[in-house]
Design a protein around this motif. Sequence first.
Motif, PDB file in Angstrom:
ATOM      1  N   GLU A  48       7.601  -2.379  -0.595  1.00  0.00           N
ATOM      2  CA  GLU A  48       7.466  -3.186  -1.639  1.00  0.00           C
ATOM      3  C   GLU A  48       7.302  -2.452  -3.161  1.00  0.00           C
ATOM      4  OE1 GLU A  48       3.942  -4.253   1.472  1.00  0.00           O
ATOM      5  OE2 GLU A  48       3.739  -5.190  -0.500  1.00  0.00           O
ATOM      6  N   TYR A  49       6.930  -1.336  -3.269  1.00  0.00           N
ATOM      7  CA  TYR A  49       6.220  -0.620  -4.327  1.00  0.00           C
ATOM      8  C   TYR A  49       7.481   0.417  -4.813  1.00  0.00           C
ATOM      9  CZ  TYR A  49       3.338   2.167  -7.509  1.00  0.00           C
ATOM     10  OH  TYR A  49       3.033   2.988  -8.428  1.00  0.00           O
ATOM     11  N   VAL A  92       5.395  -3.739  -8.050  1.00  0.00           N
ATOM     12  CA  VAL A  92       4.759  -4.062  -6.744  1.00  0.00           C
ATOM     13  C   VAL A  92       5.520  -4.991  -5.830  1.00  0.00           C
ATOM     14  CG1 VAL A  92       2.466  -3.432  -7.655  1.00  0.00           C
ATOM     15  CG2 VAL A  92       3.143  -5.864  -7.562  1.00  0.00           C
ATOM     16  N   SER A 149       7.361   3.228  -1.762  1.00  0.00           N
ATOM     17  CA  SER A 149       6.250   3.437  -0.745  1.00  0.00           C
ATOM     18  C   SER A 149       5.802   1.870  -0.412  1.00  0.00           C
ATOM     19  CB  SER A 149       5.029   4.090  -1.385  1.00  0.00           C
ATOM     20  OG  SER A 149       4.366   3.356  -2.447  1.00  0.00           O
ATOM     21  N   GLN A 150       5.212   1.849   1.015  1.00  0.00           N
ATOM     22  CA  GLN A 150       4.484   0.440   1.265  1.00  0.00           C
ATOM     23  C   GLN A 150       2.980   0.787   0.648  1.00  0.00           C
ATOM     24  OE1 GLN A 150       5.648  -1.825   2.172  1.00  0.00           O
ATOM     25  NE2 GLN A 150       6.974  -1.450   4.104  1.00  0.00           N
ATOM     26  N   GLN A 151       2.339  -0.287   0.612  1.00  0.00           N
ATOM     27  CA  GLN A 151       0.881  -0.455   0.114  1.00  0.00           C
ATOM     28  C   GLN A 151       0.101   0.552   0.841  1.00  0.00           C
ATOM     29  OE1 GLN A 151      -1.242  -3.909  -0.024  1.00  0.00           O
ATOM     30  NE2 GLN A 151      -2.601  -3.609  -1.446  1.00  0.00           N
ATOM     31  N   GLY A 152      -0.620   1.535   0.113  1.00  0.00           N
ATOM     32  CA  GLY A 152      -1.491   2.505   0.605  1.00  0.00           C
ATOM     33  C   GLY A 152      -0.793   3.525   1.480  1.00  0.00           C
ATOM     34  N   GLY A 153       0.450   3.874   1.678  1.00  0.00           N
ATOM     35  CA  GLY A 153       1.092   4.866   2.099  1.00  0.00           C
ATOM     36  C   GLY A 153       1.686   5.867   0.949  1.00  0.00           C
ATOM     37  N   ALA A 195       4.499   8.166  -1.053  1.00  0.00           N
ATOM     38  CA  ALA A 195       5.447   7.920  -1.768  1.00  0.00           C
ATOM     39  C   ALA A 195       6.685   8.866  -1.308  1.00  0.00           C
ATOM     40  CB  ALA A 195       5.313   7.857  -3.006  1.00  0.00           C
ATOM     41  N   THR A 217      -7.424   6.925  -2.275  1.00  0.00           N
ATOM     42  CA  THR A 217      -6.539   7.768  -1.518  1.00  0.00           C
ATOM     43  C   THR A 217      -6.270   8.927  -2.306  1.00  0.00           C
ATOM     44  OG1 THR A 217      -5.352   5.923  -1.004  1.00  0.00           O
ATOM     45  CG2 THR A 217      -4.104   7.598  -0.509  1.00  0.00           C
ATOM     46  N   LEU A 263      -3.309  12.314  -1.836  1.00  0.00           N
ATOM     47  CA  LEU A 263      -2.211  12.616  -1.286  1.00  0.00           C
ATOM     48  C   LEU A 263      -1.799  13.997  -1.743  1.00  0.00           C
ATOM     49  CD1 LEU A 263      -0.345   9.536  -2.472  1.00  0.00           C
ATOM     50  CD2 LEU A 263      -1.095   9.783  -0.289  1.00  0.00           C
ATOM     51  N   TYR A 305       1.564  16.720  -1.955  1.00  0.00           N
ATOM     52  CA  TYR A 305       2.923  16.940  -1.877  1.00  0.00           C
ATOM     53  C   TYR A 305       3.199  18.318  -2.212  1.00  0.00           C
ATOM     54  CZ  TYR A 305       3.305  11.809  -2.578  1.00  0.00           C
ATOM     55  OH  TYR A 305       3.415  10.439  -2.447  1.00  0.00           O
ATOM     56  N   LEU A 361       5.861  14.453   0.552  1.00  0.00           N
ATOM     57  CA  LEU A 361       4.261  14.172   1.056  1.00  0.00           C
ATOM     58  C   LEU A 361       4.206  14.860   2.355  1.00  0.00           C
ATOM     59  CD1 LEU A 361       1.966  12.297   0.730  1.00  0.00           C
ATOM     60  CD2 LEU A 361       2.864  11.056   2.819  1.00  0.00           C
ATOM     61  N   TYR A 393      -7.374   9.135   3.264  1.00  0.00           N
ATOM     62  CA  TYR A 393      -8.017   7.847   3.079  1.00  0.00           C
ATOM     63  C   TYR A 393      -9.216   7.554   3.152  1.00  0.00           C
ATOM     64  CZ  TYR A 393      -2.873   6.949   3.882  1.00  0.00           C
ATOM     65  OH  TYR A 393      -1.454   6.952   3.794  1.00  0.00           O
ATOM     66  N   ARG A 437      -4.883   7.608  -5.662  1.00  0.00           N
ATOM     67  CA  ARG A 437      -4.853   6.258  -6.199  1.00  0.00           C
ATOM     68  C   ARG A 437      -6.261   5.991  -6.542  1.00  0.00           C
ATOM     69  NH1 ARG A 437      -0.937   5.304  -1.490  1.00  0.00           N
ATOM     70  NH2 ARG A 437       1.026   5.548  -2.440  1.00  0.00           N
ATOM     71  N   GLY A 440      -5.063  -1.537  -6.317  1.00  0.00           N
ATOM     72  CA  GLY A 440      -4.498  -2.226  -5.317  1.00  0.00           C
ATOM     73  C   GLY A 440      -3.703  -1.350  -4.250  1.00  0.00           C
ATOM     74  N   GLY A 441      -4.026  -0.257  -4.455  1.00  0.00           N
ATOM     75  CA  GLY A 441      -3.170   0.813  -3.267  1.00  0.00           C
ATOM     76  C   GLY A 441      -2.096   0.943  -3.787  1.00  0.00           C
ATOM     77  N   PHE A 442      -1.443   0.833  -5.047  1.00  0.00           N
ATOM     78  CA  PHE A 442      -0.118   1.275  -5.409  1.00  0.00           C
ATOM     79  C   PHE A 442       0.119   2.216  -6.394  1.00  0.00           C
ATOM     80  CE2 PHE A 442       2.246  -1.892  -3.027  1.00  0.00           C
ATOM     81  CZ  PHE A 442       1.299  -2.998  -3.122  1.00  0.00           C
TER      82      PHE A 442
END
Lengths: 111, 113
Positions: free
Chosen positions: A30-31, A50, A94-98, A100, B31, B33, B35, B45, B50, B92, B97-99
């Motif tokens: 999605e992202y 998004v 990436s997917q939401q929360g995952g 990238a 979140t 991360l 890399y 990654l 989380y 994040r 919104g987690g993006f």
Amino acid sequence: NAGVTQTPKFQVLKTGQSMTLQCAQDMNHEYMSWYRQDPGMGLRLIHYSVGAGITDQGEVPNGYNVSRSTTEDFPLRLLSAAPSQTSVYFCASSQQGGGAFFGQGTRLTVV
Amino acid sequence: GQQLNQSPQSMFIQEGEDVSMNCTSSSIFNTWLWYKQEPGEGPVLLIALYKAGELTSNGRLTAQFGITRKDSFLNISASIPSDVGIYFCAGRPSGTGGFKTIFGAGTRLFVKA
């Protein structure tokens, strides 16, 4: 296993020229986002999306446009290239929360 | 805007040594991360975190999500020459919104055989 594909890998532009950096992903994420990487500054977010039809500005959006007509593609347009836009550009998805997934980058020089 | 402070900027170590690097923020993150980037490549990654207090390993790499949710740590044990590269933390922020993901400036790791 293509993942995130960026084209071109290298580009030289003259000041004032316009061009589009292409980014495509085949993971149905999605992202998607665009970053620029400059020495000592890490990756700075330019624009992100998004989902198809939805885009928003990141930290350094000036001089760049984006659109997201499909889930797979997220092109970055430089409207009138300037030397300050010399950088390495990375597209990510990436997917939401995952985490990238990044492309291999486009190395752009503006002279 | 939100910023991540990553330290150290660079490290020169001997093969076999352990490595620690960290990242701090002035705001709360949902979140964290980590890399790794090698020359001519995009970041890859290593570890995703989380939950506050979470400790996660990936081989010789271990990362932790700080209790305050404003920091994270990455440790590499028994370093080897192929660990050379730039390590980035990324986070994040809460409420995005987690993006939206922002990156630290990176830690350049040099390993001498």
